[in-house]
Scaffold this motif. Structure first.
Motif, PDB file in Angstrom:
ATOM      1  N   PRO A 186     -22.654   2.137   4.363  1.00  0.00           N
ATOM      2  CA  PRO A 186     -22.475   3.550   4.002  1.00  0.00           C
ATOM      3  C   PRO A 186     -21.042   3.848   3.566  1.00  0.00           C
ATOM      4  O   PRO A 186     -20.078   3.494   4.246  1.00  0.00           O
ATOM      5  N   GLY A 187     -20.907   4.480   2.397  1.00  0.00           N
ATOM      6  CA  GLY A 187     -19.612   4.928   1.937  1.00  0.00           C
ATOM      7  C   GLY A 187     -18.690   3.862   1.400  1.00  0.00           C
ATOM      8  O   GLY A 187     -17.512   4.117   1.167  1.00  0.00           O
ATOM      9  N   VAL A 188     -19.179   2.638   1.171  1.00  0.00           N
ATOM     10  CA  VAL A 188     -18.322   1.535   0.715  1.00  0.00           C
ATOM     11  C   VAL A 188     -18.582   1.213  -0.749  1.00  0.00           C
ATOM     12  O   VAL A 188     -19.726   1.078  -1.174  1.00  0.00           O
ATOM     13  N   VAL A 189     -17.516   1.126  -1.532  1.00  0.00           N
ATOM     14  CA  VAL A 189     -17.585   0.640  -2.903  1.00  0.00           C
ATOM     15  C   VAL A 189     -16.725  -0.620  -2.961  1.00  0.00           C
ATOM     16  O   VAL A 189     -15.518  -0.573  -2.745  1.00  0.00           O
ATOM     17  N   ALA A 190     -17.357  -1.752  -3.211  1.00  0.00           N
ATOM     18  CA  ALA A 190     -16.654  -3.041  -3.186  1.00  0.00           C
ATOM     19  C   ALA A 190     -16.419  -3.556  -4.594  1.00  0.00           C
ATOM     20  O   ALA A 190     -17.208  -3.298  -5.504  1.00  0.00           O
ATOM     21  N   THR A 191     -15.318  -4.281  -4.756  1.00  0.00           N
ATOM     22  CA  THR A 191     -15.034  -4.961  -6.015  1.00  0.00           C
ATOM     23  C   THR A 191     -14.662  -6.402  -5.725  1.00  0.00           C
ATOM     24  O   THR A 191     -13.965  -6.690  -4.747  1.00  0.00           O
ATOM     25  N   ALA A 192     -15.141  -7.303  -6.560  1.00  0.00           N
ATOM     26  CA  ALA A 192     -14.768  -8.713  -6.471  1.00  0.00           C
ATOM     27  C   ALA A 192     -13.645  -8.952  -7.468  1.00  0.00           C
ATOM     28  O   ALA A 192     -13.734  -8.554  -8.626  1.00  0.00           O
ATOM     29  N   ILE A 193     -12.584  -9.586  -7.018  1.00  0.00           N
ATOM     30  CA  ILE A 193     -11.383  -9.756  -7.824  1.00  0.00           C
ATOM     31  C   ILE A 193     -11.110 -11.238  -8.042  1.00  0.00           C
ATOM     32  O   ILE A 193     -11.086 -12.025  -7.092  1.00  0.00           O
ATOM     33  N   ALA A 194     -10.898 -11.641  -9.279  1.00  0.00           N
ATOM     34  CA  ALA A 194     -10.515 -13.028  -9.573  1.00  0.00           C
ATOM     35  C   ALA A 194      -9.097 -13.268  -9.067  1.00  0.00           C
ATOM     36  O   ALA A 194      -8.224 -12.405  -9.187  1.00  0.00           O
ATOM     37  N   SER A 195      -8.862 -14.442  -8.473  1.00  0.00           N
ATOM     38  CA  SER A 195      -7.548 -14.743  -7.902  1.00  0.00           C
ATOM     39  C   SER A 195      -7.248 -16.225  -8.055  1.00  0.00           C
ATOM     40  O   SER A 195      -8.043 -16.986  -8.596  1.00  0.00           O
ATOM     41  N   ASN A 196      -6.099 -16.645  -7.519  1.00  0.00           N
ATOM     42  CA  ASN A 196      -5.729 -18.062  -7.556  1.00  0.00           C
ATOM     43  C   ASN A 196      -6.420 -18.878  -6.475  1.00  0.00           C
ATOM     44  O   ASN A 196      -6.307 -20.103  -6.470  1.00  0.00           O
ATOM     45  N   GLY A 197      -7.090 -18.236  -5.530  1.00  0.00           N
ATOM     46  CA  GLY A 197      -7.839 -18.979  -4.528  1.00  0.00           C
ATOM     47  C   GLY A 197      -7.375 -18.749  -3.103  1.00  0.00           C
ATOM     48  O   GLY A 197      -6.700 -17.762  -2.787  1.00  0.00           O
ATOM     49  N   LYS A 214      -3.602   3.110  -0.640  1.00  0.00           N
ATOM     50  CA  LYS A 214      -2.275   2.563  -0.868  1.00  0.00           C
ATOM     51  C   LYS A 214      -2.375   1.125  -1.363  1.00  0.00           C
ATOM     52  O   LYS A 214      -3.085   0.313  -0.802  1.00  0.00           O
ATOM     53  N   HIS A 215      -1.656   0.801  -2.419  1.00  0.00           N
ATOM     54  CA  HIS A 215      -1.575  -0.555  -2.930  1.00  0.00           C
ATOM     55  C   HIS A 215      -0.184  -1.087  -2.637  1.00  0.00           C
ATOM     56  O   HIS A 215       0.810  -0.497  -3.047  1.00  0.00           O
ATOM     57  N   THR A 216      -0.100  -2.218  -1.947  1.00  0.00           N
ATOM     58  CA  THR A 216       1.205  -2.781  -1.655  1.00  0.00           C
ATOM     59  C   THR A 216       1.628  -3.806  -2.686  1.00  0.00           C
ATOM     60  O   THR A 216       2.754  -4.243  -2.692  1.00  0.00           O
ATOM     61  N   ARG A 217       0.704  -4.196  -3.561  1.00  0.00           N
ATOM     62  CA  ARG A 217       1.029  -5.083  -4.665  1.00  0.00           C
ATOM     63  C   ARG A 217       0.233  -4.653  -5.883  1.00  0.00           C
ATOM     64  O   ARG A 217      -0.854  -4.106  -5.742  1.00  0.00           O
ATOM     65  N   PRO A 218       0.717  -4.913  -7.080  1.00  0.00           N
ATOM     66  CA  PRO A 218      -0.068  -4.594  -8.273  1.00  0.00           C
ATOM     67  C   PRO A 218      -1.356  -5.392  -8.270  1.00  0.00           C
ATOM     68  O   PRO A 218      -1.358  -6.584  -8.011  1.00  0.00           O
ATOM     69  N   LEU A 219      -2.449  -4.742  -8.581  1.00  0.00           N
ATOM     70  CA  LEU A 219      -3.735  -5.427  -8.587  1.00  0.00           C
ATOM     71  C   LEU A 219      -3.792  -6.517  -9.627  1.00  0.00           C
ATOM     72  O   LEU A 219      -4.554  -7.467  -9.517  1.00  0.00           O
ATOM     73  N   SER A 220      -2.931  -6.422 -10.657  1.00  0.00           N
ATOM     74  CA  SER A 220      -2.943  -7.417 -11.722  1.00  0.00           C
ATOM     75  C   SER A 220      -2.594  -8.803 -11.229  1.00  0.00           C
ATOM     76  O   SER A 220      -2.882  -9.790 -11.899  1.00  0.00           O
ATOM     77  N   LEU A 221      -1.997  -8.919 -10.049  1.00  0.00           N
ATOM     78  CA  LEU A 221      -1.697 -10.234  -9.503  1.00  0.00           C
ATOM     79  C   LEU A 221      -2.959 -11.060  -9.328  1.00  0.00           C
ATOM     80  O   LEU A 221      -2.918 -12.273  -9.298  1.00  0.00           O
ATOM     81  N   PHE A 222      -4.084 -10.411  -9.211  1.00  0.00           N
ATOM     82  CA  PHE A 222      -5.316 -11.118  -8.922  1.00  0.00           C
ATOM     83  C   PHE A 222      -6.249 -11.210 -10.124  1.00  0.00           C
ATOM     84  O   PHE A 222      -7.385 -11.606 -10.011  1.00  0.00           O
ATOM     85  N   GLY A 223      -5.737 -10.885 -11.298  1.00  0.00           N
ATOM     86  CA  GLY A 223      -6.530 -11.075 -12.506  1.00  0.00           C
ATOM     87  C   GLY A 223      -7.562  -9.984 -12.700  1.00  0.00           C
ATOM     88  O   GLY A 223      -7.401  -8.849 -12.267  1.00  0.00           O
TER      89      GLY A 223
END
Length: 340
Positions: free
Chosen positions: A75-86, A2-11
């Protein structure tokens, strides 16, 4: 998920090693947990460090990357680093459930969790929890050599970028100005990311800018290679006032030669960079993520991947942590003998 905000907010999203997913069977793939790390601007230190950590925790035992001697993650984790405002944007996103975790300055994390400081009257992010303290972040004040700025007091009347809204740098820049008897009305303020501020300085349209992050910062290295700069000290009575009023600041030194043209050590202040999450995240997940952060293969990746990586150590993982640990992280540190 579930996404509660658009991911685009974080670049931009950095897709990092998901080889564990690629080499898993269908039933395993259905059990994969996607874990986002909100970082900062792409020109800062949070972003590359976030990419390294995401890579480290994304290669489960049995994956090709793990088997070939790379990092063996959770185990079982796929992580992503997201650019943001800080920092400020990150803790708010964690509080709303928009991301699973993020990086924050230690001062911002404390103020958010307790509803004090810059968060007073704005509501607490009560469920904010710590995974680890990572490394000290130096407060950089960079001025063009032509501006003649050699002290914080010299900023009066100058064109100064304080970083963008939502950043921890903006919070700290305001505190520093105040400690030296200045405020935003004392300067010609702009609110730009460090790479944008550096571009303006290169064009002669910016006198100085603040940046909080590990050194050497890529945007400043690039700027110094083409434009004479001054790394301005943050010291004396003003610095002592900041430390006296806010327990999260410490004295810090940017060593001589860190940036081209920098002659001599420069005294400044620092805050801790911390990895934080929400109490709503499952205990077992955060336990595995914390365990993956501190395994031997991750150690190699951090040491080789970034100059600040060597500062990220298990022995300093709890330094300056003033908010509650996530129970999953606390379980790991107890097993490691770092807490009782």
């Amino acid at each position: 998920m579930k996404h509660t905000r658009p991911l685009s907010l974080f670049g931009a999203i950095v897709a990092v090693a998901i080889s564990g997913f690629a080499f898993s069977g269908p039933s395993e793939a259905q059990d994969m947990k996607f874990f986002r790390i909100a970082t900062g601007g792409t020109a800062g230190t949070y972003f590359p460090i976030g990419g390294l950590i995401a890579n480290a925790i994304s290669n489960p035992p049995g994956s090709r990357a793990c088997e070939e001697g790379g990092s063996c993650g959770a185990p079982g984790v796929v992580a992503t680093a997201i650019a943001s405002n800080g920092s400020v944007a990150n803790v708010n996103a964690i509080g709303s459930g928009a991301v699973e975790s993020g990086f924050s300055q230690s001062d911002v994390a404390y103020w958010a969790q307790t509803g004090t400081g810059v968060f007073e009257g704005k509501g607490k992010v009560e469920k904010l929890r710590a995974i680890a303290n990572l490394y000290p972040e130096s407060i950089h004040l960079i001025a063009s050599k032509d501006s003649g700025i050699t002290s914080v007091a010299d900023l009066k009347g100058k064109r100064v970028s304080l970083d963008e809204p939502g950043s921890g740098t903006l919070v700290d820049a305001r505190l520093i100005l105040q400690a030296y008897g200045l405020d935003e009305k004392s300067v010609e303020p702009e609110y730009l990311k460090p790479n944008q501020a550096a571009d303006r300085m290169r064009d002669g349209a910016m006198d100085a800018f603040f940046f909080v992050g590990g050194f050497p910062a890529g945007a400043i290295v690039e700027l110094a290679s083409s434009t004479p700069i001054t790394v301005v000290p943050i010291d004396g009575e003003g610095a002592e006032k900041v430390i006296g009023e806010h327990q999260f600041f410490a004295k810090n030194t940017i060593p001589s030669g860190t940036y081209e043209g920098q002659q001599g050590d420069v005294q400044t202040l620092s805050v801790g960079a911390q990895w934080v999450t929400s109490a709503d995240q499952p205990d077992d997940l955060i336990y595995e993520v914390t365990k993956a952060l501190w395994n031997d293969n991750t150690r190699k990746l951090l040491d080789a991947g970034h100059s600040k990586g060597k500062s990220i150590t298990k022995e300093t993982a709890l330094d300056g942590v003033a908010i509650p640990l996530h129970p999953g992280a606390e379980r790991f540190y107890k097993e490691a003998g770092l807490t009782k």
